[in-house]
Design a protein around this motif. Structure first.
Motif, PDB file in Angstrom:
ATOM      1  N   UNK A 193      23.766  29.976-105.083  1.00 27.66           N
ATOM      2  CA  UNK A 193      22.914  30.156-106.265  1.00 27.66           C
ATOM      3  C   UNK A 193      21.766  29.151-106.277  1.00 27.66           C
ATOM      4  N   UNK A 194      22.028  27.970-105.733  1.00 29.43           N
ATOM      5  CA  UNK A 194      21.038  26.892-105.787  1.00 29.43           C
ATOM      6  C   UNK A 194      21.007  26.188-104.429  1.00 29.43           C
ATOM      7  N   UNK A 195      19.810  25.937-103.903  1.00 30.27           N
ATOM      8  CA  UNK A 195      19.690  25.102-102.703  1.00 30.27           C
ATOM      9  C   UNK A 195      18.831  23.900-103.053  1.00 30.27           C
ATOM     10  N   UNK A 196      19.310  22.716-102.675  1.00 32.12           N
ATOM     11  CA  UNK A 196      18.647  21.462-103.064  1.00 32.12           C
ATOM     12  C   UNK A 196      18.291  20.661-101.821  1.00 32.12           C
ATOM     13  N   UNK A 197      17.004  20.362-101.644  1.00 32.10           N
ATOM     14  CA  UNK A 197      16.596  19.528-100.511  1.00 32.10           C
ATOM     15  C   UNK A 197      16.595  18.059-100.908  1.00 32.10           C
ATOM     16  N   UNK A 198      17.488  17.280-100.290  1.00 31.62           N
ATOM     17  CA  UNK A 198      17.502  15.826-100.532  1.00 31.62           C
ATOM     18  C   UNK A 198      16.989  15.073 -99.311  1.00 31.62           C
ATOM     19  N   UNK A 199      16.581  15.789 -98.272  1.00 30.71           N
ATOM     20  CA  UNK A 199      16.028  15.102 -97.098  1.00 30.71           C
ATOM     21  C   UNK A 199      14.565  14.773 -97.355  1.00 30.71           C
ATOM     22  N   UNK A 200      13.996  14.001 -96.441  1.00 34.48           N
ATOM     23  CA  UNK A 200      12.575  13.646 -96.584  1.00 34.48           C
ATOM     24  C   UNK A 200      11.681  14.671 -95.894  1.00 34.48           C
ATOM     25  N   UNK A 201      12.249  15.772 -95.425  1.00 31.44           N
ATOM     26  CA  UNK A 201      11.463  16.765 -94.678  1.00 31.44           C
ATOM     27  C   UNK A 201      10.538  17.526 -95.632  1.00 31.44           C
ATOM     28  N   UNK A 202       9.219  17.398 -95.385  1.00 34.04           N
ATOM     29  CA  UNK A 202       8.212  18.033 -96.246  1.00 34.04           C
ATOM     30  C   UNK A 202       7.485  17.033 -97.123  1.00 34.04           C
TER      31      UNK A 202
END
Ligand code: ATR
Length: 289
Positions: A193-202
């Motif tokens: 339902x939810x995707x969360x980016x916690x990396x520094x990519x972008x």
């Protein structure tokens, strides 16, 4: 040596290395003004070798509160008198409260993130199936706060899969948390339902990078990125194109500051003022968001 009790002005600041780029002074200065609290929030450039002395100086100089940023969030823990549950669960401190010389460390990053996610994109997290990209310090704080909301599942995907497995194992008792490699997310996203980016990519200065294959994004998914520079990351742009709801990192920054200010002042933070100050700093209007 237990804080300057005759000083009525509220002294606040942020310790980091580097620190010149921090937007916290601007945001908190606007907040203090809006609350009518006399005081100041200053940037403090503290090299790693000076951290112990700098923490002692919080007491000596009578600072009421300090934010702690890169690279001191973990190292600072050993110099504090008490650690709140949020700091223990997140494994890092971003906020120090000085009560007459007794320093308590909190972590408002995770709860700040969750408050923003609920306010802006996903009001109901109970039962949600959440995919988290990354297994570093930011992921740890965010996941510990997410687990308080009783999601159906949290899957942690990381380039170094072993770190995802280890982090997932540390929460075995807290719910359904599993670790996978980045290659495995193609099979997980369709049921998320939810995707969360916690990396520094972008993140600036590489705004064209993507932490996942945008072809995996599907309608109905909430796409959330902790990055706030740029405000609208490429991942969020791709999410919009795919018909997803999007959630950027600015809200997390504002709410981690709002919680810290509430701990220091005992007053409700002027969140709208803080948001306006940040939008002005980025030179954008609400309509652009
Ligand atoms: P933070 O405190 O911001 O989370 P961190 O603890 O250094 O910083 O963690 C950075 C995260 O971003 C890690 O999950 C890292 O993956 P690895 O554990 O494999 O290093 C992830 N990351 C950083 N650069 C990446 C890249 N180019 N591709 C994929 N993941 C990346």
């Amino acid at each position: 040596m237990t804080g300057n009790t005759t000083n009525t002005d509220m002294l606040l600041g942020v310790m980091g290395d580097p620190i010149a780029q921090s937007k916290s002074p601007l945001m908190h200065t606007a907040a203090l003004k809006a609350l009518g609290i006399p005081g100041a929030y200053v940037p403090l450039h503290i090299a790693p070798g000076q951290l112990g002395e700098a923490v002692q100086a919080i007491r000596t100089l009578g600072f009421r509160g300090i934010n702690v940023t890169i690279p001191h969030k973990i190292a600072v823990m050993e110099y504090l008198d008490r650690l709140d549950e949020s700091a223990l669960a997140g494994g890092a401190v971003n906020t120090i409260v000085n009560d007459n010389g007794v320093l308590t460390g909190y972590n408002t990053d995770g709860i700040g993130y969750v408050r923003s996610l609920k306010a802006e994109a996903a009001p109901e997290l109970a039962g949600a199936r959440i995919l988290v990209l990354g297994a570093g310090g930011a992921a740890r704080g965010v996941i510990s706060a997410l687990l308080q909301e009783n999601p159906a599942s949290v899957v942690i995907a990381n380039r170094t899969a072993d770190k995802a497995h280890e982090l997932a194992a540390s929460w075995q008792a807290a719910g359904s948390v599993t670790g996978v490699s980045m290659e495995e997310i193609a099979g997980i996203i369709p049921d998320s339902d939810i995707v969360i980016n916690t990396t520094s990519v972008g993140m600036y200065p590489y705004p064209d990078e993507l932490p996942l294959d945008p072809g995996l994004l599907h309608k109905g998914l909430v796409v959330s990125d902790l990055i706030y520079n740029p405000l609208r990351t490429r991942l969020l742009e791709e999410g919009l194109k795919a018909g997803c709801s999007i959630h950027g990192g600015l809200g997390m920054f504002i709410y981690q500051g709002a919680y810290a200010l509430e701990y220091w002042t005992g007053r409700a933070a002027p969140v709208e003022t803080m948001r306006q100050a940040m939008l002005e700093a980025f030179g954008v209007s609400e309509a652009d968001m």
